[in-house]
Design a protein around this motif. Sequence first.
Motif, PDB file in Angstrom:
ATOM      1  N   ASP A 399       0.831  -1.200   0.000  1.00 23.34           N
ATOM      2  CA  ASP A 399       0.000   0.000   0.000  1.00 23.34           C
ATOM      3  C   ASP A 399       0.867   1.253   0.000  1.00 23.34           C
ATOM      4  O   ASP A 399       0.599   2.230  -0.717  1.00 23.34           O
ATOM      5  CB  ASP A 399      -0.908  -0.021   1.228  1.00 23.34           C
ATOM      6  CG  ASP A 399      -2.178   0.797   1.035  1.00 23.34           C
ATOM      7  OD1 ASP A 399      -2.296   1.484   0.000  1.00 23.34           O
ATOM      8  OD2 ASP A 399      -3.060   0.741   1.910  1.00 23.34           O
ATOM      9  N   LEU A 400       1.930   1.250   0.795  1.00 21.12           N
ATOM     10  CA  LEU A 400       2.822   2.405   0.865  1.00 21.12           C
ATOM     11  C   LEU A 400       3.595   2.600  -0.438  1.00 21.12           C
ATOM     12  O   LEU A 400       3.856   3.740  -0.847  1.00 21.12           O
ATOM     13  CB  LEU A 400       3.791   2.244   2.038  1.00 21.12           C
ATOM     14  CG  LEU A 400       3.160   2.374   3.431  1.00 21.12           C
ATOM     15  CD1 LEU A 400       4.172   2.011   4.515  1.00 21.12           C
ATOM     16  CD2 LEU A 400       2.645   3.799   3.653  1.00 21.12           C
ATOM     17  N   ILE A 422       3.285  10.732   3.388  1.00 23.54           N
ATOM     18  CA  ILE A 422       3.605  11.007   4.795  1.00 23.54           C
ATOM     19  C   ILE A 422       2.439  10.586   5.680  1.00 23.54           C
ATOM     20  O   ILE A 422       2.616   9.903   6.698  1.00 23.54           O
ATOM     21  CB  ILE A 422       3.929  12.498   4.987  1.00 23.54           C
ATOM     22  CG1 ILE A 422       5.196  12.870   4.200  1.00 23.54           C
ATOM     23  CG2 ILE A 422       4.095  12.826   6.466  1.00 23.54           C
ATOM     24  CD1 ILE A 422       5.476  14.362   4.146  1.00 23.54           C
ATOM     25  N   PHE A 423       1.243  10.972   5.276  1.00 25.55           N
ATOM     26  CA  PHE A 423       0.056  10.624   6.048  1.00 25.55           C
ATOM     27  C   PHE A 423      -0.151   9.113   6.099  1.00 25.55           C
ATOM     28  O   PHE A 423      -0.421   8.537   7.160  1.00 25.55           O
ATOM     29  CB  PHE A 423      -1.172  11.298   5.441  1.00 25.55           C
ATOM     30  CG  PHE A 423      -2.482  10.776   5.975  1.00 25.55           C
ATOM     31  CD1 PHE A 423      -2.900  11.088   7.252  1.00 25.55           C
ATOM     32  CD2 PHE A 423      -3.289   9.954   5.189  1.00 25.55           C
ATOM     33  CE1 PHE A 423      -4.100  10.597   7.749  1.00 25.55           C
ATOM     34  CE2 PHE A 423      -4.491   9.463   5.670  1.00 25.55           C
ATOM     35  CZ  PHE A 423      -4.899   9.785   6.963  1.00 25.55           C
ATOM     36  N   MET A 424      -0.020   8.432   4.949  1.00 25.47           N
ATOM     37  CA  MET A 424      -0.240   6.996   4.909  1.00 25.47           C
ATOM     38  C   MET A 424       0.809   6.243   5.725  1.00 25.47           C
ATOM     39  O   MET A 424       0.502   5.224   6.362  1.00 25.47           O
ATOM     40  CB  MET A 424      -0.239   6.504   3.464  1.00 25.47           C
ATOM     41  CG  MET A 424      -1.451   6.936   2.659  1.00 25.47           C
ATOM     42  SD  MET A 424      -3.008   6.335   3.341  1.00 25.47           S
ATOM     43  CE  MET A 424      -2.857   4.572   3.065  1.00 25.47           C
ATOM     44  N   ALA A 425       2.051   6.738   5.724  1.00 21.38           N
ATOM     45  CA  ALA A 425       3.095   6.094   6.517  1.00 21.38           C
ATOM     46  C   ALA A 425       2.752   6.174   8.003  1.00 21.38           C
ATOM     47  O   ALA A 425       2.901   5.185   8.745  1.00 21.38           O
ATOM     48  CB  ALA A 425       4.447   6.743   6.242  1.00 21.38           C
ATOM     49  N   ILE A 426       2.282   7.338   8.434  1.00 19.67           N
ATOM     50  CA  ILE A 426       1.895   7.504   9.844  1.00 19.67           C
ATOM     51  C   ILE A 426       0.675   6.644  10.157  1.00 19.67           C
ATOM     52  O   ILE A 426       0.635   5.927  11.169  1.00 19.67           O
ATOM     53  CB  ILE A 426       1.610   8.979  10.151  1.00 19.67           C
ATOM     54  CG1 ILE A 426       2.891   9.804  10.000  1.00 19.67           C
ATOM     55  CG2 ILE A 426       1.025   9.139  11.553  1.00 19.67           C
ATOM     56  CD1 ILE A 426       2.668  11.303  10.096  1.00 19.67           C
ATOM     57  N   LEU A 427      -0.331   6.693   9.285  1.00 20.79           N
ATOM     58  CA  LEU A 427      -1.572   5.954   9.506  1.00 20.79           C
ATOM     59  C   LEU A 427      -1.328   4.450   9.590  1.00 20.79           C
ATOM     60  O   LEU A 427      -1.795   3.781  10.529  1.00 20.79           O
ATOM     61  CB  LEU A 427      -2.562   6.260   8.382  1.00 20.79           C
ATOM     62  CG  LEU A 427      -3.869   5.457   8.400  1.00 20.79           C
ATOM     63  CD1 LEU A 427      -4.760   5.938   9.543  1.00 20.79           C
ATOM     64  CD2 LEU A 427      -4.601   5.577   7.065  1.00 20.79           C
ATOM     65  N   LEU A 428      -0.603   3.903   8.619  1.00 16.48           N
ATOM     66  CA  LEU A 428      -0.420   2.454   8.568  1.00 16.48           C
ATOM     67  C   LEU A 428       0.554   1.961   9.640  1.00 16.48           C
ATOM     68  O   LEU A 428       0.404   0.851  10.144  1.00 16.48           O
ATOM     69  CB  LEU A 428       0.050   2.030   7.177  1.00 16.48           C
ATOM     70  CG  LEU A 428      -0.991   2.235   6.063  1.00 16.48           C
ATOM     71  CD1 LEU A 428      -0.434   1.782   4.721  1.00 16.48           C
ATOM     72  CD2 LEU A 428      -2.288   1.494   6.380  1.00 16.48           C
ATOM     73  N   THR A 429       1.540   2.793  10.002  1.00 22.12           N
ATOM     74  CA  THR A 429       2.424   2.405  11.105  1.00 22.12           C
ATOM     75  C   THR A 429       1.648   2.364  12.412  1.00 22.12           C
ATOM     76  O   THR A 429       1.789   1.427  13.212  1.00 22.12           O
ATOM     77  CB  THR A 429       3.598   3.388  11.223  1.00 22.12           C
ATOM     78  OG1 THR A 429       4.350   3.382  10.001  1.00 22.12           O
ATOM     79  CG2 THR A 429       4.519   2.992  12.369  1.00 22.12           C
ATOM     80  N   HIS A 430       0.795   3.359  12.631  1.00 27.49           N
ATOM     81  CA  HIS A 430      -0.044   3.372  13.825  1.00 27.49           C
ATOM     82  C   HIS A 430      -0.997   2.180  13.833  1.00 27.49           C
ATOM     83  O   HIS A 430      -1.181   1.508  14.856  1.00 27.49           O
ATOM     84  CB  HIS A 430      -0.832   4.682  13.900  1.00 27.49           C
ATOM     85  CG  HIS A 430      -1.810   4.721  15.030  1.00 27.49           C
ATOM     86  ND1 HIS A 430      -3.154   4.446  14.869  1.00 27.49           N
ATOM     87  CD2 HIS A 430      -1.638   4.998  16.346  1.00 27.49           C
ATOM     88  CE1 HIS A 430      -3.772   4.551  16.032  1.00 27.49           C
ATOM     89  NE2 HIS A 430      -2.878   4.888  16.947  1.00 27.49           N
ATOM     90  N   ARG A 431      -1.592   1.895  12.694  1.00 28.42           N
ATOM     91  CA  ARG A 431      -2.519   0.762  12.603  1.00 28.42           C
ATOM     92  C   ARG A 431      -1.777  -0.550  12.841  1.00 28.42           C
ATOM     93  O   ARG A 431      -2.302  -1.456  13.497  1.00 28.42           O
ATOM     94  CB  ARG A 431      -3.196   0.754  11.234  1.00 28.42           C
ATOM     95  CG  ARG A 431      -4.137  -0.413  11.037  1.00 28.42           C
ATOM     96  CD  ARG A 431      -4.990  -0.238   9.808  1.00 28.42           C
ATOM     97  NE  ARG A 431      -5.950   0.829   9.963  1.00 28.42           N
ATOM     98  CZ  ARG A 431      -6.963   1.042   9.132  1.00 28.42           C
ATOM     99  NH1 ARG A 431      -7.140   0.255   8.100  1.00 28.42           N
ATOM    100  NH2 ARG A 431      -7.795   2.044   9.336  1.00 28.42           N
TER     101      ARG A 431
END
Length: 463
Positions: A399-400, A422-431
């Motif tokens: 996805d990233l 940047i947003f997706m990296a933060i979102l998916l790492t948090h998830r």
Amino acid sequence: MAAKSQPSAPKTKSANGLTNGKAAAQGQWGRAWEVDWFSLASVIFLLLFAPFIVYYFIMACDQYSCSLTAPVVDLATGQARLADIWARTPPVTTKAAQIYAAWVTLQVLLYMLLPDFCHKFLPGYVGGVQEGAVTPAGAVNKYEINGLQAWLLTHLLWFANAHLLSWFSPTIIFDNWIPLLWCANILGYTVSTFAMVKGYLFPTDARECKFTGNFFYNYMMGVELFFNGRPGIVAWTLINLSFAAKQQELYGHVTNSMVLVNVLQAIYVLDFFWNETWYLKTIDICHDHFGWYLGWGDCVWLPYLYTLQGLYLVYHPVQLPTSYALGVLLLGLLGYYIFRVTNHQKDLFRRTDGRCLIWGRKPKAIECSYTSADGQKHHSKLLVSGFWGVARHFNYTGDLMGSLAYCLACGGGHLLPYFYIIFMAILLTHRCLRDEHRCANKYGRDWERYTAAVPYRLLPGIF
């Protein structure tokens, strides 16, 4: 997708790892029951500033040619005041309100009044009424899976208008982009507030509701299971098409970068609707309740920030070298391949209880057990073959990669189109971390055995 609850007899967890019935109802389910100070601070920050973040990005494109630093410099040096920037911002208009009302009405009608027929003639597609995961109350929500049909009919209407009917200009979305933003915010806050009130006063099933005792957390994260997915995702590709039409109108041609963004993001959107039934088993549907996070996010955050690449290319029509464009296309397609095949491997393993082949071999798995709140012991399996043996969340890695490809298609002139990765990296790492925290609590030492067998989360050798 809207859910209709149906009663279901309590069952235990089967060997394929799918939670069912009473055990799930009494065990840990979804988001937290209690809110720590950091989570509360994050929620309040997002509630206060997320709408302004969206406005800032859109305003920067409209008034500063997509520069994220120019507005700050102007304000810091006194060349502009907040009142000046606001005065130059288009207000909501009657035309925009009519467009948005027509759009939402169309999507509601396509969902409510037109049962899916695509599954009758598209091989491999699963549509029509489908069951979701068992809820904490032991109910099975039924969903009308007709998103692909709605997407196809909506885009058929769009192209018929552009080439035959001429009811409206193909640039209509771009031409009313900021006035439509206010309409989207109104809908986002309306549905979020309605969901909150409904959860408190007349829930579909009170046993499904989660109240933390904190109003702000309840409002953002929701108290009741509801729906997710439309109309924001259907709009995603239409918005990109309108941006491409505007580029054609302004410059007389559509750049290869705009084509790349449209094609790669359309693949992602089509994948979502083709696999809409599969998404019923994902964390958004199984665990996350419906609040401002999903309601406002689907109406505003998704259509306005996920489409920044196309918007940027209207103001900066980048024509990429052929070799560079092919490289971006390859990265995007490779990312999609990893994303889809990784998810398919897990789904195949679950559906067959491991009686299948992955990469031409019998899959390996870690045998796990856990005890539910009622004291019953259950068994499950964690796949360690295929891409699931490479990293524990390698679907997120794919996805990233796709997300990065969208951004790279815009070249390197500005930071704005790179917000998405940047947003997706933060979102998916948090998830990823949230998933693992839940699994560690659930499986205990068995989870430790699994992490020893597959030591990396996203990037082999790194993280």
